[in-house]
Every structure is written in structure tokens, then in C-alpha cells.
Design a protein around this motif. Structure first.
Motif, PDB file in Angstrom:
ATOM      1  N   ASP A  23       0.810  -1.218   0.000  1.00 40.32           N
ATOM      2  CA  ASP A  23       0.000   0.000   0.000  1.00 40.32           C
ATOM      3  C   ASP A  23       0.847   1.273   0.000  1.00 40.32           C
ATOM      4  OD1 ASP A  23       1.075  -0.210   2.485  1.00 40.32           O
ATOM      5  OD2 ASP A  23      -0.808  -0.079   3.592  1.00 40.32           O
ATOM      6  N   LYS A  24       2.137   1.172  -0.317  1.00 44.73           N
ATOM      7  CA  LYS A  24       2.983   2.369  -0.401  1.00 44.73           C
ATOM      8  C   LYS A  24       2.723   3.051  -1.741  1.00 44.73           C
ATOM      9  CE  LYS A  24       7.192   2.073   1.100  1.00 44.73           C
ATOM     10  NZ  LYS A  24       8.650   1.810   1.247  1.00 44.73           N
ATOM     11  N   PRO A  25       2.368   4.332  -1.757  1.00 52.35           N
ATOM     12  CA  PRO A  25       2.040   4.997  -3.026  1.00 52.35           C
ATOM     13  C   PRO A  25       3.277   5.234  -3.895  1.00 52.35           C
ATOM     14  CG  PRO A  25       1.991   6.572  -1.229  1.00 52.35           C
ATOM     15  CD  PRO A  25       2.183   5.225  -0.595  1.00 52.35           C
ATOM     16  N   ILE A  26       3.074   5.111  -5.208  1.00 50.37           N
ATOM     17  CA  ILE A  26       4.093   5.470  -6.191  1.00 50.37           C
ATOM     18  C   ILE A  26       3.544   6.643  -6.998  1.00 50.37           C
ATOM     19  CG2 ILE A  26       5.447   4.718  -8.182  1.00 50.37           C
ATOM     20  CD1 ILE A  26       5.305   1.889  -7.140  1.00 50.37           C
ATOM     21  N   ILE A  27       4.228   7.763  -6.945  1.00 50.80           N
ATOM     22  CA  ILE A  27       3.734   9.004  -7.543  1.00 50.80           C
ATOM     23  C   ILE A  27       4.737   9.492  -8.588  1.00 50.80           C
ATOM     24  CG2 ILE A  27       3.071  11.395  -7.083  1.00 50.80           C
ATOM     25  CD1 ILE A  27       2.426  10.451  -4.193  1.00 50.80           C
ATOM     26  N   ALA A  28       4.233   9.834  -9.768  1.00 52.48           N
ATOM     27  CA  ALA A  28       5.081  10.383 -10.831  1.00 52.48           C
ATOM     28  C   ALA A  28       4.976  11.900 -10.829  1.00 52.48           C
ATOM     29  CB  ALA A  28       4.663   9.827 -12.179  1.00 52.48           C
ATOM     30  N   VAL A  29       6.131  12.555 -10.923  1.00 47.17           N
ATOM     31  CA  VAL A  29       6.173  14.023 -11.018  1.00 47.17           C
ATOM     32  C   VAL A  29       6.950  14.383 -12.278  1.00 47.17           C
ATOM     33  CG1 VAL A  29       6.941  16.158  -9.957  1.00 47.17           C
ATOM     34  CG2 VAL A  29       6.066  14.320  -8.523  1.00 47.17           C
ATOM     35  N   ILE A  30       6.305  15.083 -13.195  1.00 50.52           N
ATOM     36  CA  ILE A  30       6.937  15.475 -14.457  1.00 50.52           C
ATOM     37  C   ILE A  30       7.532  16.865 -14.303  1.00 50.52           C
ATOM     38  CG2 ILE A  30       6.496  16.018 -16.882  1.00 50.52           C
ATOM     39  CD1 ILE A  30       4.282  13.857 -16.801  1.00 50.52           C
ATOM     40  N   GLU A  31       8.811  16.964 -14.631  1.00 47.79           N
ATOM     41  CA  GLU A  31       9.499  18.256 -14.549  1.00 47.79           C
ATOM     42  C   GLU A  31       9.309  19.022 -15.863  1.00 47.79           C
ATOM     43  OE1 GLU A  31      10.924  19.514 -11.945  1.00 47.79           O
ATOM     44  OE2 GLU A  31      10.970  17.796 -10.578  1.00 47.79           O
ATOM     45  N   ASP A  32      10.360  19.197 -16.660  1.00 48.99           N
ATOM     46  CA  ASP A  32      10.225  19.940 -17.917  1.00 48.99           C
ATOM     47  C   ASP A  32       9.395  19.178 -18.943  1.00 48.99           C
ATOM     48  OD1 ASP A  32      11.979  22.404 -17.609  1.00 48.99           O
ATOM     49  OD2 ASP A  32      13.355  20.817 -17.003  1.00 48.99           O
ATOM     50  N   ILE A  33       9.661  17.865 -19.056  1.00 53.07           N
ATOM     51  CA  ILE A  33       8.960  17.092 -20.082  1.00 53.07           C
ATOM     52  C   ILE A  33       8.752  15.649 -19.613  1.00 53.07           C
ATOM     53  CG2 ILE A  33      11.160  16.574 -21.253  1.00 53.07           C
ATOM     54  CD1 ILE A  33       9.553  16.586 -23.908  1.00 53.07           C
ATOM     55  N   GLY A  34       7.564  15.151 -19.890  1.00 54.81           N
ATOM     56  CA  GLY A  34       7.239  13.747 -19.655  1.00 54.81           C
ATOM     57  C   GLY A  34       6.415  13.283 -20.834  1.00 54.81           C
ATOM     58  N   ALA A  35       7.092  12.957 -21.920  1.00 55.85           N
ATOM     59  CA  ALA A  35       6.409  12.664 -23.183  1.00 55.85           C
ATOM     60  C   ALA A  35       6.694  11.241 -23.644  1.00 55.85           C
ATOM     61  CB  ALA A  35       6.864  13.648 -24.262  1.00 55.85           C
ATOM     62  N   SER A  36       5.783  10.727 -24.481  1.00 51.35           N
ATOM     63  CA  SER A  36       5.936   9.423 -25.118  1.00 51.35           C
ATOM     64  C   SER A  36       6.263   8.340 -24.096  1.00 51.35           C
ATOM     65  CB  SER A  36       6.992   9.500 -26.217  1.00 51.35           C
ATOM     66  OG  SER A  36       6.381   9.656 -27.466  1.00 51.35           O
ATOM     67  N   GLY A  37       7.437   7.686 -24.261  1.00 46.98           N
ATOM     68  CA  GLY A  37       7.788   6.590 -23.356  1.00 46.98           C
ATOM     69  C   GLY A  37       7.854   7.016 -21.903  1.00 46.98           C
ATOM     70  N   ALA A  38       8.216   8.289 -21.649  1.00 47.30           N
ATOM     71  CA  ALA A  38       8.253   8.784 -20.271  1.00 47.30           C
ATOM     72  C   ALA A  38       6.843   8.877 -19.701  1.00 47.30           C
ATOM     73  CB  ALA A  38       8.940  10.152 -20.219  1.00 47.30           C
ATOM     74  N   TYR A  39       5.880   9.278 -20.540  1.00 46.14           N
ATOM     75  CA  TYR A  39       4.497   9.294 -20.051  1.00 46.14           C
ATOM     76  C   TYR A  39       3.965   7.865 -19.906  1.00 46.14           C
ATOM     77  CZ  TYR A  39      -0.292  10.361 -19.117  1.00 46.14           C
ATOM     78  OH  TYR A  39      -1.509  10.421 -18.487  1.00 46.14           O
ATOM     79  N   TYR A  40       4.397   6.967 -20.789  1.00 47.92           N
ATOM     80  CA  TYR A  40       4.062   5.540 -20.667  1.00 47.92           C
ATOM     81  C   TYR A  40       4.409   5.068 -19.250  1.00 47.92           C
ATOM     82  CZ  TYR A  40       3.665   0.741 -22.638  1.00 47.92           C
ATOM     83  OH  TYR A  40       3.290  -0.537 -22.938  1.00 47.92           O
ATOM     84  N   VAL A  41       5.621   5.367 -18.807  1.00 44.15           N
ATOM     85  CA  VAL A  41       6.070   4.984 -17.470  1.00 44.15           C
ATOM     86  C   VAL A  41       5.214   5.655 -16.402  1.00 44.15           C
ATOM     87  CG1 VAL A  41       7.982   5.197 -15.825  1.00 44.15           C
ATOM     88  CG2 VAL A  41       8.440   4.500 -18.188  1.00 44.15           C
ATOM     89  N   ALA A  42       4.990   6.963 -16.550  1.00 38.80           N
ATOM     90  CA  ALA A  42       4.242   7.723 -15.539  1.00 38.80           C
ATOM     91  C   ALA A  42       2.824   7.197 -15.364  1.00 38.80           C
ATOM     92  CB  ALA A  42       4.209   9.199 -15.931  1.00 38.80           C
ATOM     93  N   SER A  43       2.204   6.719 -16.457  1.00 39.08           N
ATOM     94  CA  SER A  43       0.810   6.277 -16.388  1.00 39.08           C
ATOM     95  C   SER A  43       0.616   5.055 -15.499  1.00 39.08           C
ATOM     96  CB  SER A  43       0.277   5.987 -17.795  1.00 39.08           C
ATOM     97  OG  SER A  43       0.933   4.872 -18.373  1.00 39.08           O
ATOM     98  N   ALA A  44       1.704   4.369 -15.134  1.00 42.63           N
ATOM     99  CA  ALA A  44       1.601   3.213 -14.241  1.00 42.63           C
ATOM    100  C   ALA A  44       1.503   3.628 -12.776  1.00 42.63           C
ATOM    101  CB  ALA A  44       2.811   2.299 -14.430  1.00 42.63           C
ATOM    102  N   ALA A  45       1.825   4.884 -12.464  1.00 37.84           N
ATOM    103  CA  ALA A  45       1.854   5.344 -11.074  1.00 37.84           C
ATOM    104  C   ALA A  45       0.445   5.551 -10.523  1.00 37.84           C
ATOM    105  CB  ALA A  45       2.650   6.640 -10.981  1.00 37.84           C
ATOM    106  N   ASP A  46       0.348   5.627  -9.210  1.00 37.71           N
ATOM    107  CA  ASP A  46      -0.948   5.907  -8.574  1.00 37.71           C
ATOM    108  C   ASP A  46      -1.466   7.278  -8.976  1.00 37.71           C
ATOM    109  OD1 ASP A  46      -1.448   3.633  -6.529  1.00 37.71           O
ATOM    110  OD2 ASP A  46       0.644   4.159  -6.192  1.00 37.71           O
TER     111      ASP A  46
END
Length: 336
Positions: free
Chosen positions: A150-173
Motif C-alpha cells: 500500500d505504499k504509493p508510487i507518484i510520478a512528477v513530471i518536470e520539464d517534459i514527460g512525453a511518449s515513453g516517459a508518459y508511458y512509465v508515468a501512467s503506471a503510477a498511482d
């Protein structure tokens, strides 16, 4: 006393008893001197032995400290100084197998942060994307970790979170970004050069031998047939569908019904909230303060050899512009 006298001085000479007594005293003196000398030698040997042991211990202690320091730098593990802390794993630059943002390094950092005493794991993302395979691996690992606790995983996008980087981010809580961040670009691309005309003008003959009609399909010095174009487009479409399904599985009902959501467009972090691509506008420090009351974080990012990374990057760039097996060792399809 003896009646004998010294013929030169006229003094009485000692008798035999006196001479014998003198010899005894001399012998005892020599024995005492010898005994003191032997004792001093023993003491000196003991002192020398103790110093040898001391320096040997010092030598091994030095190398133990060096080995421990090297092990610490290689693993990149840092234990929190306090119990209430956020563990951060940075994803910077292109995501591929040879970069600091490779799946192997990111996953290792994720697992260390997950197993540590941090209250949450934050993915600090600043990447244009990269390899679909590497992105999928990180995505799958985040989803696996989320299913185990139950430990949260949170994605924080700095300057850019596009394509494959957003792919990764979409798995986060949850996903957060800065107002001016660039978010999205849910699409797939392949790019290359067609240099067959230049070869003809230069009078250079390209000699390629293959077994299989389409083995040289992506060779920049060979023309592409219509059938090959259709086949390659199918590969890109299939990869795009995988990307879309992953984002939908991660974001669920939070996504808007905008038909351009999966067109490859990017939005600012502020616009991305209304599209359902992000959950709000926050930084890593904001997340840390929300979770622990302090901006204190622990960095679990796995580091690599910077000189090796630079040499590999320059080698790939040179190969790409020369058209020499630039996609060898990695997929030419990019989520970028």
C-alpha cells in the motif's frame, strides 16, 4: 698483600687471591651487561612485532574502508536518516538500454526505494521518452510493486514527460506536473534517411547480401517498396495500440474523451489536468511536504559511469548519421 713490587712504579702487586677476586667481579659484570643486552633485544623485538601488527591492521582497515566506499557508490543505496521520508528515483534523458534511464537502473532504484523505510516512492521524470521495450519494462514493474503493498508510487513530471516517459508515468498511482511542463505525446515514431539517390550521384555502389527479401528493409541506402511501407506501418500501429491500452489501464476513468488524446500531441502541465493525463500541479518538494511535513527526500537513483555513457552516445550518433547499423542492439521504433 704480596711482597712483590712493580719494578716501574714501586707499588705492591696484588696477590693471587686478590687477582682471582678481580676476575670474578669482571666476569659477573660481563654477565650482567650481557643479560641487560639480551633483555633489551627481547624488548625491542616485542616492540617491533607490535608495530608490525599495528601497521598490518591499519593497512587492512584502510582497504576495508575503500571497499565499503566503492560498494556504496556502485549500489547507489542511501538509507534515510529519518523514518518519515520520501524515496525519489529520477528518470532523466532518453529511456533506452544504454542510458542512465535504462529499465535495469530504474527498476533497481524502484525496488530499493520500495524496500526502504520511505513513506512513498516518487518518480522524478524529465524525459522525452525512448525505447518502447524499456518503457514497458518499467511500467510493468511499477504495476507489480503497486500490487504488493500500500505504499504509493507518484510520478512528477518536470520539464517534459512525453511518449515513453508518459508511458512509465501512467503506471503510477498519481501523476503531477509543473504548469509549464510538456505532457503526453502518446504516439510511436520511426525516422531514418533515404540516401539511395545520393549514392547514385556519387557513383558509390552499396553491396549488401541478404537471405530474405525484406532483410534490408530499413537500410537507408535501399528504396522502400509499398508493401514494406504497409508492413512497417502495421508494426507502428500495433505498438501504438499497446501504448494506448497501457495508458488506459493506468489512468482509467480519469482520462477525458478528447479524440486527440492519443494523436501524439503534447500539452502543458496545466492543460494536462483537464485532459485527465495528470492529477494536479505539484513538484517533488510539494509531494514530500504533503507526505512527511518536510521537503527532505532520499535519492535512490542508480548512477553509472559518465565517461562510458558519453562514449556510447557519441558512437550511436555517429552511426545514425552515417547510416551504419544505427538501430543495432535497440529497437528502431521509438516512443519519443
Amino acid at each position: 698483600m704480596s711482597d712483590q713490587k712493580d719494578q716501574w712504579t714501586g707499588r705492591d702487586l696484588p696477590d693471587e687471591n686478590t687477582r682471582a677476586e678481580g676476575h670474578v667481579h669482571q666476569g659477573e659484570h660481563r654477565e650482567a651487561v650481557m643479560e641487560r643486552w639480551l633483555l633489551e633485544m627481547v624488548r625491542e623485538q616485542r616492540r617491533s612485532r607490535r608495530w608490525k601488527i599495528f601497521f598490518r591492521l591499519l593497512f587492512w582497515l584502510f582497504w576495508i574502508v575503500v571497499a565499503a566506499a566503492v560498494a556504496f557508490m556502485v549500489t547507489g543505496e542511501r538509507e534515510p536518516l529519518v523514518t518519515q521520508q520520501v524515496g525519489v528515483v529520477r528518470i532523466e534523458g532518453v529511456i533506452d538500454s544504454q542510458s542512465p534511464a535504462s529499465a535495469e537502473r530504474v527498476i533497481r532504484g524502484l525496488n530499493n526505494a520500495w524496500q526502504g523505510s520511505s513513506t512513498a516512492v516518487v518518480l522524478d521524470i524529465n524525459s522525452p521518452g525512448g525505447s518502447p521495450v524499456q518503457s514497458q519494462r518499467i511500467y510493468d514493474e511499477i504495476r507489480r510493486l503497486r500490487s504488493t503493498g500500500d505504499k504509493p508510487i507518484i510520478a512528477v513530471i518536470e520539464d517534459i514527460g512525453a511518449s515513453g516517459a508518459y508511458y512509465v508515468a501512467s503506471a503510477a498511482d498519481e501523476i503531477y506536473a509543473a504548469p509549464a511542463s510538456l505532457v503526453g505525446s502518446i504516439g510511436v515514431i520511426y525516422s531514418g534517411f533515404g540516401l539511395e539517390g545520393a549514392m547514385d550521384k556519387l557513383g558509390v555502389e552499396r553491396r549488401v547480401f541478404t537471405a530474405g527479401d525484406n532483410k534490408d528493409m530499413l537500410d537507408p541506402f535501399q528504396p522502400v517498396s509499398e508493401a514494406q511501407r504497409r508492413f512497417w506501418q502495421h508494426v507502428l500501429d500495433q505498438t501504438h495500440d499497446q501504448f494506448i491500452n497501457a495508458v488506459k489501464a493506468g489512468r482509467g476513468d480519469r482520462l477525458s474523451d478528447d479524440p486527440e488524446l492519443f494523436s501524439g500531441l503534447v500539452w502543458t502541465g496545466e492543460e494536462a489536468v483537464s485532459k485527465g493525463l495528470t492529477d494536479g500541479l505539484k513538484s517533488v518538494d510539494d509531494i514530500a511536504r504533503d507526505m512527511t511535513g518536510s521537503a527532505e527526500t532520499t535519492d535512490y537513483t542508480q548512477s553509472g559511469d559518465p565517461l562510458e555513457q558519453i562514449s556510447r552516445h557519441l558512437g550511436r550518433m555517429a552511426a545514425q548519421y552515417l547510416g551504419i547499423d544505427f538501430h543495432a542492439g535497440e529497437s528502431p521504433v521509438r516512443l519519443r
